[in-house]
Design a protein around this motif. Structure first.
Motif, short mmCIF file in Angstrom:
data_model
loop_
_atom_site.label_atom_id
_atom_site.label_comp_id
_atom_site.label_asym_id
_atom_site.label_seq_id
_atom_site.Cartn_x
_atom_site.Cartn_y
_atom_site.Cartn_z
N TRP A 139 10.99 11.72 -37.13
CA TRP A 139 11.20 11.78 -38.38
C TRP A 139 12.51 10.82 -38.66
CZ3 TRP A 139 11.66 17.83 -38.85
CH2 TRP A 139 10.44 18.36 -38.85
N PHE A 186 11.60 12.40 -49.85
CA PHE A 186 11.44 13.81 -50.48
C PHE A 186 12.65 14.36 -50.89
CE2 PHE A 186 7.85 12.97 -47.55
CZ PHE A 186 6.84 13.25 -48.48
N THR A 190 14.64 19.28 -49.89
CA THR A 190 12.95 19.23 -49.30
C THR A 190 13.15 18.94 -47.79
OG1 THR A 190 12.10 18.82 -51.31
CG2 THR A 190 10.68 18.52 -49.40
N SER A 191 13.92 17.81 -47.66
CA SER A 191 13.79 17.52 -46.04
C SER A 191 14.49 18.49 -45.08
CB SER A 191 14.53 16.01 -45.90
OG SER A 191 14.06 14.98 -46.73
N ILE A 194 12.29 21.36 -44.64
CA ILE A 194 11.22 21.18 -43.76
C ILE A 194 11.62 21.17 -42.18
CG2 ILE A 194 9.56 19.50 -42.86
CD1 ILE A 194 9.14 18.80 -45.70
N LEU A 235 3.74 20.54 -42.53
CA LEU A 235 5.19 19.90 -43.00
C LEU A 235 5.73 18.53 -42.15
CD1 LEU A 235 6.85 23.57 -43.58
CD2 LEU A 235 5.91 21.96 -45.38
N ASN A 237 3.91 16.62 -40.89
CA ASN A 237 3.03 15.32 -41.44
C ASN A 237 3.80 14.57 -42.50
OD1 ASN A 237 1.12 15.79 -39.59
ND2 ASN A 237 -0.41 16.68 -40.86
N LEU A 238 4.35 15.28 -43.36
CA LEU A 238 5.08 14.90 -44.72
C LEU A 238 5.90 13.72 -44.24
CD1 LEU A 238 5.21 17.81 -46.93
CD2 LEU A 238 3.58 15.82 -47.11
N GLU A 242 6.15 9.58 -43.79
CA GLU A 242 7.43 8.92 -44.50
C GLU A 242 8.07 8.02 -43.68
OE1 GLU A 242 11.48 10.42 -46.86
OE2 GLU A 242 10.66 11.59 -45.10
#
Length: 293
Positions: A139, A186, A190-191, A194, A235, A237-238, A242
């Protein structure tokens, strides 16, 4: 010469790792079909074959890491060690499978208790290693230690933002952007959500200690843990896609800047006279003969 592994192959191989239990079931189904109509004998190979099938996704992903490390070594990439560390991470997923498989053929309670302790230690190592890799490498978060150190100081985080120098001047930067990374497509909420969910679900195997209290039978327990892993992977994967998109955009911008610098250097290195330079600026030809003096 080995071929570089494209991101789509890495992405699907990572998804396969979340389907390890499905591969185990396929191995068991193949084993049942092999012995049909007789029952499966209680021997070592009866659990080894499904366990080997369950380890296939991790072996495939580890091989990809080794290939990328080999390519990095050929290109003298200073960051090639990261691929080897990633391969080691996937190897930590294999040891729990080995111990769990051997645990099923052990007969004495003392040996089972010893193997259970070893299994817990291996699961803790794997979950912690994988969680750290999720956040930092997959990430791209928490990589700037200096910005993180500034964010933990209350005075520099007053009002939830920090003024940082940019080309346009001082631009506010939130504490979440300092701790995680500057670009959060996001959003910070949200980040962080997750990230916290992934942190909890990485240790979902702890439910084994309360299995009899929460679940009516083993099948429901396995179904629940697989559902939680599917949620965690979705989650994951998002933020993974990114970060890959951000890295590719950075590489594209860096390549464009390199091309501009090369063109600029080529222009400045041309042996032209002062008159020809003035004529070039004014849009006139250098001389009638078309040659530079």
């Amino acid at each position: 010469i080995p071929r570089a592994i494209p991101f789509i192959d890495v992405f699907f191989a990572d998804a396969m790792c979340s389907l390890s239990k499905v591969f185990f079931d396929w191995g068991m189904l193949w084993h049942l079909a092999w012995h049909y109509p007789d029952p499966v004998p209680m021997e070592l190979h009866s659990i080894v074959i499904p366990s080997v099938a369950a380890s296939l996704p991790y072996l495939i992903r580890a091989r990809q890491c080794i290939v990328m490390h080999t390519i990095g070594r050929m290109k003298s990439d200073p960051k090639r060690y990261q691929h080897m560390l990633n391969a080691i991470k996937y190897s930590t997923s294999l040891w729990p499978l080995v111990v769990s498989a051997y645990q099923k053929v052990v007969t004495t309670e003392e040996e089972k208790a010893t193997l259970e302790k070893i299994l817990i230690i291996l699961l803790v190592i794997n979950s912690t290693y994988s969680l750290a890799w999720d956040i930092i490498m997959d990430w791209g978060m928490m990589q700037d230690t200096q910005a993180m150190a500034q964010a933990v100081v209350p005075e520099t985080c007053a009002g939830g933002a920090i003024a940082v120098p940019t080309e346009e001047g001082l631009k506010p930067k939130t504490c979440a952007q300092n701790v995680l990374r500057p670009r959060l497509r996001f959003g910070a909420t949200t980040s962080i959500s997750i990230l916290m969910t992934d942190m909890v679900l990485r240790y979902s195997w702890l439910l084994r200690f309360v299995e009899k209290d929460l679940f009516p039978n083993t099948d429901i327990f396995i179904l629940c843990t697989q559902f939680l892993e599917a949620l965690r992977r979705a989650l994951w994967n998002l933020l993974r896609v990114e970060w890959e998109n951000i890295k590719q955009n950075r590489a594209k911008e860096a390549a464009e800047k390199d091309i501009e610098m090369m063109e600029k250097d080529s222009f400045l290195s041309e042996p032209v006279s002062a008159v020809a330079m003035v004529n070039r600026v004014q849009g006139a030809p250098s001389n009638k003969g078309g040659h530079q003096s």
